[in-house]
Design a protein around this motif. Structure first.
Motif, PDB file in Angstrom:
ATOM      1  N   ARG A 125      38.834  50.341  44.289  1.00  0.00           N
ATOM      2  CA  ARG A 125      38.289  48.987  44.181  1.00  0.00           C
ATOM      3  C   ARG A 125      36.768  49.126  44.175  1.00  0.00           C
ATOM      4  O   ARG A 125      36.173  49.552  45.165  1.00  0.00           O
ATOM      5  CB  ARG A 125      38.722  48.120  45.354  1.00  0.00           C
ATOM      6  CG  ARG A 125      40.214  47.764  45.384  1.00  0.00           C
ATOM      7  CD  ARG A 125      40.549  46.721  44.331  1.00  0.00           C
ATOM      8  NE  ARG A 125      41.899  46.204  44.469  1.00  0.00           N
ATOM      9  CZ  ARG A 125      42.986  46.778  43.971  1.00  0.00           C
ATOM     10  NH1 ARG A 125      42.861  47.931  43.309  1.00  0.00           N
ATOM     11  NH2 ARG A 125      44.181  46.225  44.109  1.00  0.00           N
ATOM     12  N   ALA A 126      36.140  48.749  43.075  1.00  0.00           N
ATOM     13  CA  ALA A 126      34.703  48.957  42.929  1.00  0.00           C
ATOM     14  C   ALA A 126      33.911  47.825  43.557  1.00  0.00           C
ATOM     15  O   ALA A 126      34.267  46.647  43.426  1.00  0.00           O
ATOM     16  CB  ALA A 126      34.333  49.106  41.460  1.00  0.00           C
TER      17      ALA A 126
ATOM     18  N   ALA B   3      38.163  42.999  36.892  1.00  0.00           N
ATOM     19  CA  ALA B   3      38.245  42.113  38.052  1.00  0.00           C
ATOM     20  C   ALA B   3      39.357  42.555  39.000  1.00  0.00           C
ATOM     21  O   ALA B   3      39.200  42.519  40.227  1.00  0.00           O
ATOM     22  CB  ALA B   3      38.478  40.675  37.587  1.00  0.00           C
ATOM     23  N   ALA B   4      40.480  43.003  38.429  1.00  0.00           N
ATOM     24  CA  ALA B   4      41.605  43.428  39.265  1.00  0.00           C
ATOM     25  C   ALA B   4      41.282  44.690  40.057  1.00  0.00           C
ATOM     26  O   ALA B   4      41.873  44.924  41.115  1.00  0.00           O
ATOM     27  CB  ALA B   4      42.838  43.665  38.393  1.00  0.00           C
TER      28      ALA B   4
ATOM     29  N   GLY C  50      33.484  40.178  46.299  1.00  0.00           N
ATOM     30  CA  GLY C  50      32.033  40.152  46.189  1.00  0.00           C
ATOM     31  C   GLY C  50      31.451  41.175  45.244  1.00  0.00           C
ATOM     32  O   GLY C  50      30.227  41.378  45.223  1.00  0.00           O
ATOM     33  N   ALA C  51      32.271  41.818  44.428  1.00  0.00           N
ATOM     34  CA  ALA C  51      31.773  42.859  43.524  1.00  0.00           C
ATOM     35  C   ALA C  51      30.782  42.284  42.520  1.00  0.00           C
ATOM     36  O   ALA C  51      30.894  41.134  42.091  1.00  0.00           O
ATOM     37  CB  ALA C  51      32.935  43.530  42.794  1.00  0.00           C
TER      38      ALA C  51
ATOM     39  N   ALA D 192      26.815  39.617  36.891  1.00  0.00           N
ATOM     40  CA  ALA D 192      28.022  38.843  37.192  1.00  0.00           C
ATOM     41  C   ALA D 192      28.501  39.184  38.593  1.00  0.00           C
ATOM     42  O   ALA D 192      28.306  40.297  39.077  1.00  0.00           O
ATOM     43  CB  ALA D 192      29.112  39.144  36.166  1.00  0.00           C
ATOM     44  N   GLU D 193      29.148  38.222  39.244  1.00  0.00           N
ATOM     45  CA  GLU D 193      29.592  38.442  40.622  1.00  0.00           C
ATOM     46  C   GLU D 193      30.920  37.744  40.856  1.00  0.00           C
ATOM     47  O   GLU D 193      31.149  36.623  40.408  1.00  0.00           O
ATOM     48  CB  GLU D 193      28.547  37.915  41.599  1.00  0.00           C
ATOM     49  CG  GLU D 193      28.856  38.233  43.054  1.00  0.00           C
ATOM     50  CD  GLU D 193      27.682  37.932  43.974  1.00  0.00           C
ATOM     51  OE1 GLU D 193      27.805  38.183  45.190  1.00  0.00           O
ATOM     52  OE2 GLU D 193      26.644  37.453  43.469  1.00  0.00           O
TER      53      GLU D 193
END
Length: 604
Positions: free
Chosen positions: A156-157, A183-184, A189-190, A227-228
């Motif tokens: 998970r980045a 996104a997955a 908060g990435a 983007a967040e």
């Protein structure tokens, strides 16, 4: 991804992709672009402050420049004891010479670039692990299509660098499905950053749940995009007290893997080890069964070779070995292995019977694969190098573990004979060979193997065929027997005769030379699972296993130890999801709970 790529184009002195007709980085300054668009765009270094682990993903590895810029920033602003996990995707990897030429333009990154170029993938499809151990950085580079890579990655980045070639030239890299996959595979908060504000990029990220923010662009580009995702990052603390039961090749590989993630495990061992032979062979398994199995075993072989060369070069006795294709279906499996794309170009070579005979120095009638990267090892040196300072006094702790029991949520206790408490751990990994069954309740079976040592020059190349004959200190090592459900490690004279008989069928001239000579032998007991696949992963909270390696411990243990350590430490695994599922201990039903009281066992 197709089988052929037009390759790089240096027209005008700038590196371009001939396939996509686009430059690899800005002509106004590639390093400055990386820093402005991706590092600043993802809020780095501020967002990793105080984090034990931070993970960054990337689409479009290219020359590796973005990742090198990131590592340079990390080494200057690294949190105390922090580990940086990197994941990147590349469908068409550059030849190393072109990458070196491109990176030479950035001398301030020369030391980091040298380490990258020394580990540069040579073309095998799949996941490749590259490390900068002095800086606590691990990169998993997927040589795959982006969609497949993202579906297989387990991480998970916390941040994403979206750096594919321009959307107009390479729209597949910016598809809505790919943005949804990003996104997955993101943490709460990435942040994501890219040089492009094209409509396909904005729409894809917005549909995937990202909030968009346009920023001034770099160089000729008027705008860039940040983007967040909603949510707040969670700083999960990794386990502080780690114990490993077993100090054979599995335990030693685990100790090395945990240390690479910044942990200091305790290693407990006592009793004979199946990995106690005077020599061992690291070679790949022939393709068979599922594609996940082929991928796992090919990746494990590549990783074992890389790690031994990087961390324990003095353990190598020799390089290169034959895989003789004897028996029904063996030539077909050999061809499938050669054609799989899972090995570096040129690392496997098909030999007819005449060429095989020439390599062996005697006449045989079978075809073979020449495995150029196969290794013959000194097991004791490798275990010593990887065990390192994991135990007291730099050696595994020679304590007999009689019982383990849960100690609160996720914690474990290790008890000696008589009930004395030896240690408590937040994370306990069982790597005790056949003894792992009693400790975990998993249905592992003992498999006894005896190898024979003749004090005679082996002659010819190292070779395997199910059995093997390889050079060893003082002579030639050959065998091995395969005694299922036999837990007795004592040497048997009759097994030397069996090994000679098997050798005579494959290498008759060598067997003739060895008959009548004084023979030594070593016997060990390995562990095998019911489906003959390894066990590597989580059993329950705080309890993990690495076992069931059969006769392939030196090939499988290095990669699978990294997988287990990653699972335990909350870091991304080097395994793809299909390979991880193949080795997941959850596939087997446990027979007893480890708290239920256990008999005395020897581990190692």
């Amino acid at each position: 991804m197709t089988a052929h790529d037009p390759g790089p184009d240096w027209a005008g002195g700038h590196l371009r992709s001939a396939r996509h007709g686009d430059v690899y980085f800005s002509r106004e300054g590639g390093l400055a672009e990386s820093r402005a668009v991706f590092l600043e765009g993802c809020g780095l270094p501020g967002r990793w402050a105080g984090r034990a682990h931070f993970t960054v993903g990337e689409l479009g590895f290219g020359t590796g420049l973005n990742m090198l810029a990131l590592i340079d920033l990390w080494r200057r602003h690294r949190p105390a004891g922090g580990h940086l996990g990197l994941f990147s995707v590349e469908g068409f990897p550059l030849p190393v010479a072109d990458a070196a030429r491109a990176l030479a333009a950035f001398p301030e990154l020369a030391d980091l670039a040298a380490a990258l170029l020394a580990q540069w993938p040579k073309g095998a499809r799949g996941f490749h692990r590259i490390q900068w151990p002095d800086h606590g950085v691990t990169l998993d580079l997927a040589i795959l299509d982006a969609g497949e890579a993202l579906s297989q990655w387990s991480g998970r980045a916390d941040a994403w660098f979206l750096d594919g070639f321009a959307p107009a030239l390479n729209p597949d890299m910016w598809s809505p499905d790919l943005m949804a996959a990003i996104a997955a595979r993101s943490a709460p908060g990435a942040r994501a950053a890219t040089y492009s504000v094209a409509r396909i990029v904005r729409d894809g990220l917005s549909a995937a749940g990202f909030t968009l923010n346009r920023k001034p662009g770099f160089g000729r580009k008027r705008e860039r995009l940040e983007a967040e995702l909603p949510g707040v990052a969670v700083n999960q603390s990794p386990p502080r007290r780690i114990a490993i039961i077993g100090a054979g090749i599995a335990g030693a590989a685990l100790a090395r893997a945990f240390r690479a993630l910044g942990a200091g495990p305790r290693l407990f061992a006592q009793g004979p080890m199946a990995s106690g032979n005077p020599a061992a062979l690291v070679s790949p398994r022939l393709a068979a069964g599922s594609s996940a199995g082929a991928q796992l075993h090919a990746q494990a072989f590549r990783r074992a070779v890389d790690l031994v060369r990087q961390t324990a070069a003095d353990a190598v006795l020799g390089t290169g070995a034959l895989r003789i294709l004897a028996g029904r279906g063996e030539p077909e499996r050999g061809r499938a292995t050669l054609d799989s794309g899972l090995f570096d170009p040129g690392s496997l070579q098909w030999l007819d019977a005449g060429a095989t005979s020439a390599r062996l120095g005697e006449v045989v009638t079978d075809e073979a694969l020449w495995v150029a990267d196969a290794l013959v090892l000194r097991p004791q040196r490798l275990r010593a190098a990887w065990s390192g300072s994991a135990g007291l006094g730099g050696q595994p702790e020679a304590r007999r573990i009689a019982r383990i029991a849960r100690a609160g949520p996720g914690g474990w206790q290790l008890f000696a004979e008589g009930g004395a408490l030896l240690a408590e751990a937040d994370c306990l990994v069982i790597a005790a060979g056949p003894g792992s069954a009693a400790l975990t309740g998993l249905p592992l079976r003992p498999v006894r193997g005896q190898v024979t040592l003749a004090h005679e020059e082996p002659g010819g190349a190292p070779a395997s065929w199910g059995g093997y004959a390889i050079p060893a200190p003082g002579g030639v090592l050959f065998g091995a027997t395969h005694g299922r459900d036999d837990p007795d490690p004592a040497v048997r004279a009759e097994d030397n005769d069996r090994n000679l008989d098997k050798l005579a069928r494959m290498r008759p001239a060598l067997a003739v030379r060895l008959r009548g000579l004084p023979l030594d032998a070593v016997a060990g007991v390995r562990a095998a699972s019911p489906d003959h696949q390894p066990l590597a992963g989580r059993i329950e909270d705080g309890l993990f296993i690495l076992s069931g390696l059969g006769g392939r411990g030196f090939t499988l243990a290095p990669l699978l130890a990294e997988h287990v350590a990653a699972c335990a430490m909350g870091a991304p695994s080097p395994l793809g999801a299909s390979s991880a599922a193949l080795v997941d201990p959850a596939r087997l039903k446990r027979r007893v709970a480890p708290e239920s009281g256990l008999g005395q066992i020897d581990v190692g």
